[in-house]
Design an enzyme around this catalytic site. Structure first.
Site, short mmCIF file in Angstrom:
data_model
loop_
_atom_site.label_atom_id
_atom_site.label_comp_id
_atom_site.label_asym_id
_atom_site.label_seq_id
_atom_site.Cartn_x
_atom_site.Cartn_y
_atom_site.Cartn_z
N THR A 121 60.94 28.47 14.76
CA THR A 121 60.97 27.24 15.23
C THR A 121 60.12 26.33 16.22
O THR A 121 60.43 25.20 16.58
CB THR A 121 62.52 26.63 15.05
OG1 THR A 121 63.14 27.27 16.31
CG2 THR A 121 63.38 26.78 13.79
N GLU A 122 59.43 27.21 16.81
CA GLU A 122 58.88 26.98 18.13
C GLU A 122 57.87 25.98 18.03
O GLU A 122 58.03 24.99 18.73
CB GLU A 122 57.83 28.37 18.63
CG GLU A 122 58.71 29.28 19.16
CD GLU A 122 59.26 30.32 18.17
OE1 GLU A 122 60.17 31.32 18.32
OE2 GLU A 122 59.17 30.05 16.84
N VAL A 123 57.22 25.61 17.11
CA VAL A 123 56.18 24.75 16.70
C VAL A 123 56.87 23.28 16.74
O VAL A 123 56.59 22.11 17.11
CB VAL A 123 55.27 24.59 15.85
CG1 VAL A 123 54.55 25.75 15.60
CG2 VAL A 123 55.87 24.79 14.37
N ARG A 124 58.25 23.26 16.37
CA ARG A 124 59.02 22.15 16.27
C ARG A 124 59.49 21.51 17.74
O ARG A 124 59.96 20.40 17.74
CB ARG A 124 60.18 22.27 15.21
CG ARG A 124 59.65 22.61 13.71
CD ARG A 124 60.88 22.40 12.89
NE ARG A 124 60.14 22.69 11.41
CZ ARG A 124 60.97 22.54 10.40
NH1 ARG A 124 61.96 22.02 10.26
NH2 ARG A 124 60.06 22.72 9.10
N ILE A 125 59.52 22.43 18.59
CA ILE A 125 60.03 22.09 19.88
C ILE A 125 58.83 22.04 21.01
O ILE A 125 58.79 21.77 22.02
CB ILE A 125 61.14 22.82 20.32
CG1 ILE A 125 60.64 24.18 20.55
CG2 ILE A 125 62.27 22.81 19.75
CD1 ILE A 125 61.68 25.01 21.41
#
Length: 244
Positions: A121-125
């Site tokens: 989920t990194e790109v989403r934060i």
């Protein structure tokens, strides 16, 4: 600390991530405690292999955003698992997110149950799966890595097994895990250690050549305006400002 260290049973020691209220997030304290427990397992002649498991519905949600570990210390933990002279086997029957996939990715084998789900989920934060890319890119099917690194989509145990993230997946995680552990109980300790070295050489090469640059990238992104916006939105349970 949120970690339970169970003495070996027929050569298998169990380390249990046990802070379900914080979704077993990787705090500085938990990373330190896990490193100490792994060191003890590595030195214990009564340990043939280590099972890494969890309480609650989450295996590991990634870095604790309130009490994060130093990036270099977290990378040190990942490398420690890769270099441990005993196989480390993940038992996963809960959610795995972000940095938790790095922890899973350095395990030698992994069994997933029906409650397992996975997402990078990194790109989403507003950040990137920087340091955890070292074990994951060596393990994952290339097209799957592209898809899940870029989209942050969630996927289940069957897909995780298909793309190489876990070894086996099924409706009973312990039934899937049992033959893996029984197989290692039949292996000679030194032979297991040397065989693990053969299997982890590619990952260690990535750590040798890319650790410093990826730690720097991670630090730069976590200090960015996007990351501040993204982590604030995550903690406040609202959408990030860039969502279209």
């Amino acid at each position: 600390m949120g970690l339970v260290h169970t003495p070996p049973e027929r050569g298998i020691a169990t380390l249990t991530l046990d802070n379900p209220d914080r979704r077993n997030a990787l705090s500085a304290e938990l990373v330190s405690g896990l490193a100490q427990a792994l060191d003890a397992c590595g030195k214990d002649p009564g340990v043939r292999a280590v099972v890494l498991t969890h309480t609650g519905s989450t295996f590991c949600s990634g870095a604790d955003l309130r009490e994060p570990p130093d990036p270099a210390v977290f990378v040190g933990l990942l490398r420690q698992i890769v270099e441990l002279p005993k196989p480390v086997v993940a038992r996963v029957d809960g959610h795995v997110r972000a940095g938790g996939l790095g922890l899973l990715g350095v395990c030698d084998l992994a069994a997933a149950g029906p409650g397992a789900s996975f997402a990078l989920t990194e790109v989403r934060i507003g950040v990137a799966p920087a340091v955890i890319s070292m074990p994951l890119l060596a393990r994952l099917d290339a097209s799957a890595a592209s898809r899940y690194f870029l989209t942050g989509e969630r996927f289940g145990g069957a897909e995780a097994a298909r793309v190489g993230l876990v070894t086996v997946a099924g409706d009973d995680v312990d039934a899937e895990l049992s033959p893996l552990l029984e197989g290692m109980r039949k292996g000679a300790p030194e032979a297991l250690a040397e065989t693990k070295k053969l299997l982890t050489a590619r990952v260690l090469d990535a750590f040798d050549h890319h650790t410093d640059s990826l730690i720097a990238l991670s630090a730069r992104l976590f200090a960015s305006e996007e990351a501040r916006d993204g982590m604030g939105a995550f903690l406040e349970r609202r959408e990030c400002p860039w969502v279209l």
